[in-house]
Motif scaffolding. Structure first.
Motif, mmCIF file in Angstrom:
data_model
loop_
_atom_site.group_PDB
_atom_site.id
_atom_site.type_symbol
_atom_site.label_atom_id
_atom_site.label_comp_id
_atom_site.label_asym_id
_atom_site.label_seq_id
_atom_site.Cartn_x
_atom_site.Cartn_y
_atom_site.Cartn_z
ATOM 1 N N LEU A 1 10.098 -8.086 -1.418
ATOM 2 C CA LEU A 1 11.031 -8.918 -0.676
ATOM 3 C C LEU A 1 11.014 -8.627 0.823
ATOM 4 O O LEU A 1 11.466 -9.458 1.613
ATOM 5 C CB LEU A 1 12.455 -8.708 -1.219
ATOM 6 C CG LEU A 1 12.752 -9.345 -2.570
ATOM 7 C CD1 LEU A 1 14.076 -8.846 -3.113
ATOM 8 C CD2 LEU A 1 12.766 -10.859 -2.462
ATOM 9 N N GLY A 2 10.555 -7.459 1.226
ATOM 10 C CA GLY A 2 10.547 -7.122 2.638
ATOM 11 C C GLY A 2 11.787 -6.351 3.053
ATOM 12 O O GLY A 2 12.620 -5.969 2.228
ATOM 13 N N ASP A 3 11.928 -6.143 4.362
ATOM 14 C CA ASP A 3 13.003 -5.285 4.867
ATOM 15 C C ASP A 3 14.381 -5.923 4.768
ATOM 16 O O ASP A 3 15.374 -5.242 4.515
ATOM 17 C CB ASP A 3 12.721 -4.900 6.325
ATOM 18 C CG ASP A 3 11.493 -4.019 6.468
ATOM 19 O OD1 ASP A 3 11.165 -3.300 5.507
ATOM 20 O OD2 ASP A 3 10.861 -4.062 7.541
ATOM 21 N N ASP A 4 14.473 -7.228 4.982
ATOM 22 C CA ASP A 4 15.767 -7.917 4.953
ATOM 23 C C ASP A 4 15.946 -8.588 3.593
ATOM 24 O O ASP A 4 15.673 -9.782 3.419
ATOM 25 C CB ASP A 4 15.839 -8.951 6.077
ATOM 26 C CG ASP A 4 17.254 -9.491 6.284
ATOM 27 O OD1 ASP A 4 18.076 -9.360 5.362
ATOM 28 O OD2 ASP A 4 17.516 -10.060 7.360
ATOM 29 N N VAL A 5 16.404 -7.800 2.628
ATOM 30 C CA VAL A 5 16.517 -8.300 1.256
ATOM 31 C C VAL A 5 17.497 -9.463 1.144
ATOM 32 O O VAL A 5 17.172 -10.486 0.520
ATOM 33 C CB VAL A 5 16.889 -7.153 0.300
ATOM 34 C CG1 VAL A 5 17.282 -7.687 -1.080
ATOM 35 C CG2 VAL A 5 15.724 -6.174 0.173
#
Length: 211
Positions: free
Chosen positions: A118-122
């Motif tokens: 999902l990356g850093d900003d869930v």
């Protein structure tokens, strides 16, 4: 627009850890792995629990998983035989087919087919997925991820199979970090085994979460 649905097997004291097997998740020295399976084997003589899960999972169009739950699932569904007879084969095929979105601060890649990080900003990533996809986006396990989703009002429904047992220890769905949340009970069904199937949604007219 999709619907984010949290599904859990949960005890009366809120534990969701390792209901499926003794070695599923021993973190924290948890000794009661397989508690829901053991209960069903003894008391669900009509097979109602399996029928309900089959009905729920027939609607799954994507999975949201925390890192620990992803590890458990990828070590099971990702390697099990898709051609197995019955429900297990059906679920294995579905879980391999649908997109899987994984929240992790440590993983740099995921190997399960159709899985992605999902990356850093869930919260932002999940909000975008919900806006872009149709159908039910399923969350199993993943207590930390669920708390994050709840903090950002990103859970549309909770489906809880409530088992009439108390373990006194283990990871809980509604932990101390869970935000204040107003929910409405929209359906409740008691199985012959004593398990309650309760469905909750954010309470209309009140904020889903807050202080």
């Amino acid at each position: 627009m999709g619907t984010i649905v949290v599904q859990e097997f949960i005890t009366l004291d809120g534990v969701i850890q390792a209901g499926g097997g003794p070695d599923e998740d021993r973190e924290g020295g948890f000794e009661f792995g397989g508690w829901s399976m053991d209960y069903d084997e003894e008391f669900d003589t009509l097979g109602e629990g399996g029928d309900i899960i089959a009905e729920w999972e027939s609607k799954t169009e994507a999975l949201l998983l925390g890192r620990k739950t992803y590890d458990i699932w990828a070590g099971a569904w990702a390697v099990w035989d898709e051609n197995a007879d019955g429900f297990m084969g059906e679920l294995t095929r579905r879980y391999n087919r649908v997109p899987k979105y994984v929240a992790s601060r440590t993983l740099t890649e995921v190997g399960w087919k159709n899985a992605e990080l999902l990356g850093d900003d869930v919260p932002a990533a999940v909000a975008a997925i919900r806006a872009e996809r149709d159908g039910e986006i399923r969350v199993w396990g993943s207590a930390d991820l669920i708390a994050t989703l709840a903090e950002h009002d990103l859970v549309d429904e909770y489906r809880l199979a409530v088992y009439p047992i108390v373990l006194g220890t283990g990871k809980k769905l509604f932990s101390d970090r869970f935000p204040k949340t107003a929910l409405a009970l929209v359906s409740s069904r008691q199985l012959a085994s004593g398990v309650l199937i309760n469905t909750y949604r954010p309470a209309p007219g009140r904020p889903a979460s807050g202080t």
